[in-house]
Design an enzyme around this catalytic site. Structure first.
Site, PDB file in Angstrom:
ATOM      1  N   ASP A 158       0.853  -1.187   0.000  1.00  0.00           N
ATOM      2  CA  ASP A 158       0.000   0.000   0.000  1.00  0.00           C
ATOM      3  C   ASP A 158       0.889   1.238   0.000  1.00  0.00           C
ATOM      4  O   ASP A 158       1.891   1.306   0.712  1.00  0.00           O
ATOM      5  CB  ASP A 158      -0.916   0.002   1.234  1.00  0.00           C
ATOM      6  CG  ASP A 158      -2.039   1.018   1.100  1.00  0.00           C
ATOM      7  OD1 ASP A 158      -3.206   0.590   0.986  1.00  0.00           O
ATOM      8  OD2 ASP A 158      -1.750   2.242   1.099  1.00  0.00           O
ATOM      9  N   ASN A 205     -12.673  -3.094   2.194  1.00  0.00           N
ATOM     10  CA  ASN A 205     -13.653  -2.018   2.228  1.00  0.00           C
ATOM     11  C   ASN A 205     -14.541  -2.095   0.988  1.00  0.00           C
ATOM     12  O   ASN A 205     -14.050  -2.335  -0.117  1.00  0.00           O
ATOM     13  CB  ASN A 205     -12.933  -0.659   2.253  1.00  0.00           C
ATOM     14  CG  ASN A 205     -12.184  -0.432   3.550  1.00  0.00           C
ATOM     15  OD1 ASN A 205     -12.710  -0.698   4.631  1.00  0.00           O
ATOM     16  ND2 ASN A 205     -10.955   0.042   3.459  1.00  0.00           N
ATOM     17  N   HIS A 252     -10.147  -5.345  -3.444  1.00  0.00           N
ATOM     18  CA  HIS A 252      -8.807  -5.566  -2.888  1.00  0.00           C
ATOM     19  C   HIS A 252      -8.927  -5.917  -1.424  1.00  0.00           C
ATOM     20  O   HIS A 252      -9.847  -5.470  -0.735  1.00  0.00           O
ATOM     21  CB  HIS A 252      -7.918  -4.325  -3.072  1.00  0.00           C
ATOM     22  CG  HIS A 252      -8.524  -3.040  -2.578  1.00  0.00           C
ATOM     23  ND1 HIS A 252      -9.483  -2.355  -3.296  1.00  0.00           N
ATOM     24  CD2 HIS A 252      -8.322  -2.336  -1.446  1.00  0.00           C
ATOM     25  CE1 HIS A 252      -9.832  -1.266  -2.626  1.00  0.00           C
ATOM     26  NE2 HIS A 252      -9.147  -1.232  -1.484  1.00  0.00           N
TER      27      HIS A 252
HETATM   28  P1  AMP Z   1      -9.675   1.478   0.072  1.00  0.00           P
HETATM   29  O1  AMP Z   1     -10.118   2.624   0.932  1.00  0.00           O
HETATM   30  O2  AMP Z   1      -9.906   0.149   0.753  1.00  0.00           O
HETATM   31  O3  AMP Z   1     -10.261   1.548  -1.315  1.00  0.00           O
HETATM   32  O4  AMP Z   1      -8.103   1.604  -0.016  1.00  0.00           O
HETATM   33  C1  AMP Z   1      -7.391   1.919  -1.178  1.00  0.00           C
HETATM   34  C2  AMP Z   1      -5.936   1.859  -0.808  1.00  0.00           C
HETATM   35  O5  AMP Z   1      -5.175   1.961  -1.989  1.00  0.00           O
HETATM   36  C3  AMP Z   1      -5.466   2.980   0.138  1.00  0.00           C
HETATM   37  O6  AMP Z   1      -4.965   2.389   1.333  1.00  0.00           O
HETATM   38  C4  AMP Z   1      -4.361   3.683  -0.671  1.00  0.00           C
HETATM   39  O7  AMP Z   1      -3.272   4.076   0.135  1.00  0.00           O
HETATM   40  C5  AMP Z   1      -3.983   2.607  -1.667  1.00  0.00           C
HETATM   41  N1  AMP Z   1      -3.415   3.085  -2.925  1.00  0.00           N
HETATM   42  C6  AMP Z   1      -3.908   4.024  -3.756  1.00  0.00           C
HETATM   43  N2  AMP Z   1      -3.144   4.159  -4.853  1.00  0.00           N
HETATM   44  C7  AMP Z   1      -2.146   3.268  -4.725  1.00  0.00           C
HETATM   45  C8  AMP Z   1      -1.027   2.909  -5.530  1.00  0.00           C
HETATM   46  N3  AMP Z   1      -0.786   3.492  -6.712  1.00  0.00           N
HETATM   47  N4  AMP Z   1      -0.190   1.936  -5.081  1.00  0.00           N
HETATM   48  C9  AMP Z   1      -0.416   1.353  -3.894  1.00  0.00           C
HETATM   49  N5  AMP Z   1      -1.456   1.630  -3.090  1.00  0.00           N
HETATM   50  C10 AMP Z   1      -2.311   2.579  -3.491  1.00  0.00           C
END
Ligand code: AMP
Length: 119
Positions: free
Chosen positions: A33, A91, A104
């Protein structure tokens, strides 16, 4: 909710945006992440176009569902957190503050994670 192929994880899967691949097979990709909440914070995503857990389980083929979960377990073991403990978070939707509309699982560990939910 329809799948939006312009989401950031779809771009990672297509190789349009880089990521540090921690694990990859036919069914899943795992990468750190970008904003880690714990010493271990890995995202595991299915290769197919699913928005959420319910979409994935409701729409994916059995081999995709089994393959994804086997990959998830491999990531947990590879991260060496099986013995000390970990939390899986998926989520979905507005109430859960889902930011990226590609299913994810957050694999979080490496420290005492405290109570299950914030306020
Ligand atoms: P969610 O709120 O469960 O949709 O979490 C999305 C997650 O994706 C967050 O924890 C972000 O920090 C992570 N995220 C967003 N863009 C990237 C990226 N390019 N590479 C890795 N993690 C990411």
């Amino acid at each position: 909710m329809n799948y939006d192929p312009s989401n950031i994880f779809a771009k990672i899967l297509r190789g349009e945006i880089p990521c540090k691949k921690l694990y990859e097979d036919e069914y899943a990709l795992a990468f750190p992440d970008i904003n880690p909440q714990a010493p271990t914070h890995i995202l595991v995503i299915p290769k197919g176009p699913y928005v959420s857990y319910d979409d994935f389980i409701g729409s994916a083929a059995d081999d995709e569902i089994i393959g994804f979960h086997r990959a998830l377990a491999k990531v947990i073991n590879q991260a060496n957190i099986a013995a000390t403990g970990y939390r899986l978070i998926a989520n979905a939707g507005v109430d859960a503050h889902q930011e990226v509309p590609h299913y994810h699982v957050h694999v979080i560990g490496g420290r005492d994670l405290g109570a299950m939910l914030g306020k």
